[in-house]
Scaffold this motif. Structure first.
Motif, PDB file in Angstrom:
ATOM      1  N   THR A 201      13.642  27.322  37.332  1.00  0.00           N
ATOM      2  CA  THR A 201      12.277  27.244  37.862  1.00  0.00           C
ATOM      3  C   THR A 201      11.249  26.890  36.774  1.00  0.00           C
ATOM      4  O   THR A 201      10.191  26.364  37.084  1.00  0.00           O
ATOM      5  CB  THR A 201      11.857  28.605  38.453  1.00  0.00           C
ATOM      6  OG1 THR A 201      12.079  29.600  37.452  1.00  0.00           O
ATOM      7  CG2 THR A 201      12.692  28.947  39.679  1.00  0.00           C
TER       8      THR A 201
ATOM      9  N   GLU B  34      10.890  21.011  51.649  1.00  0.00           N
ATOM     10  CA  GLU B  34       9.501  21.095  51.163  1.00  0.00           C
ATOM     11  C   GLU B  34       8.896  22.486  51.376  1.00  0.00           C
ATOM     12  O   GLU B  34       7.786  22.640  51.880  1.00  0.00           O
ATOM     13  CB  GLU B  34       8.618  20.016  51.820  1.00  0.00           C
ATOM     14  CG  GLU B  34       9.063  18.619  51.431  1.00  0.00           C
ATOM     15  CD  GLU B  34       8.201  17.522  52.048  1.00  0.00           C
ATOM     16  OE1 GLU B  34       7.297  17.832  52.837  1.00  0.00           O
ATOM     17  OE2 GLU B  34       8.464  16.355  51.737  1.00  0.00           O
ATOM     18  N   ILE B  35       9.694  23.504  51.048  1.00  0.00           N
ATOM     19  CA  ILE B  35       9.169  24.866  51.115  1.00  0.00           C
ATOM     20  C   ILE B  35       9.234  25.516  49.732  1.00  0.00           C
ATOM     21  O   ILE B  35       9.976  25.063  48.857  1.00  0.00           O
ATOM     22  CB  ILE B  35       9.931  25.762  52.136  1.00  0.00           C
ATOM     23  CG1 ILE B  35      11.431  25.646  51.933  1.00  0.00           C
ATOM     24  CG2 ILE B  35       9.528  25.462  53.555  1.00  0.00           C
ATOM     25  CD1 ILE B  35      12.189  26.639  52.751  1.00  0.00           C
ATOM     26  N   LYS B  36       8.469  26.576  49.609  1.00  0.00           N
ATOM     27  CA  LYS B  36       8.464  27.321  48.355  1.00  0.00           C
ATOM     28  C   LYS B  36       9.656  28.279  48.329  1.00  0.00           C
ATOM     29  O   LYS B  36      10.167  28.654  49.394  1.00  0.00           O
ATOM     30  CB  LYS B  36       7.164  28.141  48.233  1.00  0.00           C
ATOM     31  CG  LYS B  36       5.899  27.307  48.116  1.00  0.00           C
ATOM     32  CD  LYS B  36       4.659  28.190  48.101  1.00  0.00           C
ATOM     33  CE  LYS B  36       3.380  27.376  48.105  1.00  0.00           C
ATOM     34  NZ  LYS B  36       3.023  26.834  46.791  1.00  0.00           N
TER      35      LYS B  36
ATOM     36  N   MET C   8       2.253  32.753  44.604  1.00  0.00           N
ATOM     37  CA  MET C   8       2.725  31.389  44.925  1.00  0.00           C
ATOM     38  C   MET C   8       2.017  30.820  46.156  1.00  0.00           C
ATOM     39  O   MET C   8       1.767  29.621  46.233  1.00  0.00           O
ATOM     40  CB  MET C   8       4.235  31.396  45.142  1.00  0.00           C
ATOM     41  CG  MET C   8       5.019  31.635  43.854  1.00  0.00           C
ATOM     42  SD  MET C   8       6.760  31.903  44.176  1.00  0.00           S
ATOM     43  CE  MET C   8       7.293  30.280  44.701  1.00  0.00           C
ATOM     44  N   CYS C   9       1.716  31.675  47.116  1.00  0.00           N
ATOM     45  CA  CYS C   9       1.071  31.202  48.356  1.00  0.00           C
ATOM     46  C   CYS C   9      -0.449  31.305  48.277  1.00  0.00           C
ATOM     47  O   CYS C   9      -1.133  31.159  49.296  1.00  0.00           O
ATOM     48  CB  CYS C   9       1.621  31.963  49.560  1.00  0.00           C
ATOM     49  SG  CYS C   9       3.362  31.656  49.846  1.00  0.00           S
TER      50      CYS C   9
ATOM     51  N   GLU D 181       7.372  29.593  55.423  1.00  0.00           N
ATOM     52  CA  GLU D 181       6.540  28.923  54.409  1.00  0.00           C
ATOM     53  C   GLU D 181       7.135  29.159  53.027  1.00  0.00           C
ATOM     54  O   GLU D 181       6.961  28.371  52.117  1.00  0.00           O
ATOM     55  CB  GLU D 181       5.115  29.468  54.440  1.00  0.00           C
ATOM     56  CG  GLU D 181       4.348  29.068  55.690  1.00  0.00           C
ATOM     57  CD  GLU D 181       3.098  29.906  55.879  1.00  0.00           C
ATOM     58  OE1 GLU D 181       2.140  29.738  55.121  1.00  0.00           O
ATOM     59  OE2 GLU D 181       3.093  30.738  56.805  1.00  0.00           O
ATOM     60  N   ILE D 182       7.811  30.271  52.877  1.00  0.00           N
ATOM     61  CA  ILE D 182       8.417  30.597  51.578  1.00  0.00           C
ATOM     62  C   ILE D 182       9.726  31.349  51.829  1.00  0.00           C
ATOM     63  O   ILE D 182       9.811  32.169  52.741  1.00  0.00           O
ATOM     64  CB  ILE D 182       7.437  31.420  50.695  1.00  0.00           C
ATOM     65  CG1 ILE D 182       8.041  31.699  49.311  1.00  0.00           C
ATOM     66  CG2 ILE D 182       7.008  32.711  51.363  1.00  0.00           C
ATOM     67  CD1 ILE D 182       7.005  32.160  48.273  1.00  0.00           C
TER      68      ILE D 182
ATOM     69  N   TYR E   7      15.885  23.652  49.430  1.00  0.00           N
ATOM     70  CA  TYR E   7      14.490  24.086  49.548  1.00  0.00           C
ATOM     71  C   TYR E   7      13.559  22.906  49.226  1.00  0.00           C
ATOM     72  O   TYR E   7      12.529  22.736  49.885  1.00  0.00           O
ATOM     73  CB  TYR E   7      14.185  25.259  48.603  1.00  0.00           C
ATOM     74  CG  TYR E   7      15.073  26.480  48.784  1.00  0.00           C
ATOM     75  CD1 TYR E   7      15.554  26.853  50.036  1.00  0.00           C
ATOM     76  CD2 TYR E   7      15.426  27.278  47.691  1.00  0.00           C
ATOM     77  CE1 TYR E   7      16.367  27.974  50.191  1.00  0.00           C
ATOM     78  CE2 TYR E   7      16.228  28.403  47.844  1.00  0.00           C
ATOM     79  CZ  TYR E   7      16.706  28.740  49.096  1.00  0.00           C
ATOM     80  OH  TYR E   7      17.515  29.847  49.252  1.00  0.00           O
ATOM     81  N   GLU E   8      13.968  22.124  48.221  1.00  0.00           N
ATOM     82  CA  GLU E   8      13.154  20.955  47.865  1.00  0.00           C
ATOM     83  C   GLU E   8      13.089  19.979  49.031  1.00  0.00           C
ATOM     84  O   GLU E   8      12.016  19.491  49.401  1.00  0.00           O
ATOM     85  CB  GLU E   8      13.754  20.252  46.630  1.00  0.00           C
ATOM     86  CG  GLU E   8      13.135  20.752  45.362  1.00  0.00           C
ATOM     87  CD  GLU E   8      13.892  20.318  44.111  1.00  0.00           C
ATOM     88  OE1 GLU E   8      13.268  20.300  43.061  1.00  0.00           O
ATOM     89  OE2 GLU E   8      15.095  20.005  44.183  1.00  0.00           O
TER      90      GLU E   8
ATOM     91  N   GLN F  64       5.726  25.923  43.470  1.00  0.00           N
ATOM     92  CA  GLN F  64       6.731  25.775  44.534  1.00  0.00           C
ATOM     93  C   GLN F  64       7.905  26.725  44.286  1.00  0.00           C
ATOM     94  O   GLN F  64       8.462  27.296  45.216  1.00  0.00           O
ATOM     95  CB  GLN F  64       7.243  24.335  44.639  1.00  0.00           C
ATOM     96  CG  GLN F  64       8.200  24.177  45.827  1.00  0.00           C
ATOM     97  CD  GLN F  64       8.779  22.786  46.008  1.00  0.00           C
ATOM     98  OE1 GLN F  64       8.535  21.888  45.203  1.00  0.00           O
ATOM     99  NE2 GLN F  64       9.570  22.610  47.050  1.00  0.00           N
ATOM    100  N   PHE F  65       8.288  26.861  42.994  1.00  0.00           N
ATOM    101  CA  PHE F  65       9.424  27.730  42.663  1.00  0.00           C
ATOM    102  C   PHE F  65       9.037  28.716  41.559  1.00  0.00           C
ATOM    103  O   PHE F  65       8.355  28.346  40.606  1.00  0.00           O
ATOM    104  CB  PHE F  65      10.610  26.893  42.172  1.00  0.00           C
ATOM    105  CG  PHE F  65      11.147  25.934  43.191  1.00  0.00           C
ATOM    106  CD1 PHE F  65      11.601  26.389  44.419  1.00  0.00           C
ATOM    107  CD2 PHE F  65      11.184  24.579  42.928  1.00  0.00           C
ATOM    108  CE1 PHE F  65      12.087  25.508  45.377  1.00  0.00           C
ATOM    109  CE2 PHE F  65      11.664  23.683  43.879  1.00  0.00           C
ATOM    110  CZ  PHE F  65      12.120  24.150  45.106  1.00  0.00           C
TER     111      PHE F  65
END
Ligand code: NAD
Length: 338
Positions: free
Chosen positions: A117, A103-105, A316-317, A81-82, A99-100, A134-135
């Protein structure tokens, strides 16, 4: 609650510490780490039970070395997830597009620029700014050190100006390429990048930094001169430092005269790799004269950013909204008293 799935890209000095720190939390887990070559670190990671992911072109080398590989680096994105990107400075930036696309952090480290960032992180100073992002980027070891002590002082007394000199370790203990091995090397481009980096988290702070590389591997040492907005006294500043997260006050007359003894204390405390996550301030070296505050602090470059990475994951999460609660949770898992 399901544990947040964390991938570590770059299992070196920072990456292996972040992996172990994440593994010690009850609300997140390491789903894999990347290695580019089948080194002893890759073998150790496998022995610890971490799943290894490697670049497509390196798979055979790992097979030849007898180190099991679970998939490619892109496969790690699917399992995570990250990602905590702990690749060398400027390499992290080359991964951002991947990473973009996945689609993950991702969390980057202090070797990347703030502009990558637009958000830089420090647990004490600005935990909430990375909420749901996200970042983000955990600032460097030296910047973390300055923020840990300056931010709590600024909150209570307000700071007009900071001048700090950083006596930097020439290389990490396991690095045979760094230096100087003898002598002192000033960074002549002034002010050094550390002051602007502090401003990436505390943009209002007037701060200038100078730096000298020294032939030591153990820790950095900062000499900090702070002009306060009002007159204060040594006891008031010590009172702030005594309750500041991840700041450890020591006394030189207890035998802790320098960075060598502080690293020995890390061993005696039974810390993983004898790490000293806290910023260590000599209590008897703190002095306030009118509006001027002077102090020395030691920074264990290999480990002070490790708890910040754990907290940054929680922000972030969206796992814990209260910064103090995340700091306390991380501290408890890592054996940090405050
Ligand atoms: P390191 O060289 O010890 O580890 C980097 C790891 O990334 C190594 O295992 C290397 O094999 C791997 N790697 C290299 N290229 C890669 C690639 N293209 N893809 C995937 N992995 C790759 O570096 P470090 O000291 O851990 O630094 C990592 C980041 O942390 C940097 O941004 C650095 O500025 C920052 N940082 C380092 C320290 C420190 O003192 N070591 C302190 C704070 C922050």
């Amino acid at each position: 609650m399901a544990k947040v799935k964390v991938g570590i890209n770059g299992y070196g000095t920072s990456g292996k510490r972040v992996a172990d720190a994440v593994s010690k939390q009850d609300d997140m887990e390491v789903v894999g780490v990347t290695k580019t070559k089948p080194t002893f670190e890759a073998q150790t990671a496998a022995d610890k039970g971490y799943s290894i992911y490697a670049p497509e072109g390196s798979m055979q080398a790992f097979k030849d070395a007898g180190i099991p590989v679970k998939g490619s680096i892109k496969d790690l994105y699917k399992a995570s997830e990250i990602i905590v990107d702990c690749t060398p400075g400027d390499v992290g930036a080359t991964y951002k597009a991947q990473y973009e696309a996945a689609e993950i952090k991702a969390i980057f480290q202090g070797g990347e620029d703030h502009s990558l960032t637009g958000i830089s992180f420090n647990s004490t100073a600005n935990y909430s700014e990375s909420w749901g992002a996200q970042f983000s980027r955990v600032v460097s070891c030296n910047t973390t050190g300055l923020l840990r002590t300056l931010n709590p002082i600024d909150r209570v007394i307000k700071i007009t100006n900071v001048n700090a000199t950083l006596i930097r370790r020439g290389a990490d203990p396991g690095d045979s390429k760094g230096g100087p091995i003898n002598g002192l090397e000033p960074t002549v481009k002034l002010p050094t990048h550390h002051g602007p980096d502090v401003k990436s988290v505390m943009p209002w702070l007037n701060i200038n930094t100078m730096a000298v590389k020294a032939s030591t591997t153990l820790m950095h040492l900062h000499t900090v001169a702070v002009e306060l907005q009002r007159e204060s006294n040594t006891e008031e500043v010590l009172g702030i430092m005594r309750v500041s997260p991840r700041v450890k006050l020591i006394k030189s007359n207890s035998g802790l005269k320098g960075t060598g003894e502080i690293m020995e204390l890390g061993k005696d405390l039974g810390r993983d790799r004898s790490d000293m996550y806290e910023i260590v301030v000599w209590e008897d070296g703190v002095k306030v004269v009118g509006k001027m505050l002077y102090y020395y602090q030691a920074v264990h470059q290999e480990s002070d950013v490790v708890p910040e990475n754990v907290d940054c994951i929680r922000s972030m999460c969206k796992m814990e909204e209260n910064p103090s609660a995340s700091i306390a949770k991380t501290n408890k898992a890592l054996g940090i008293s405050r």
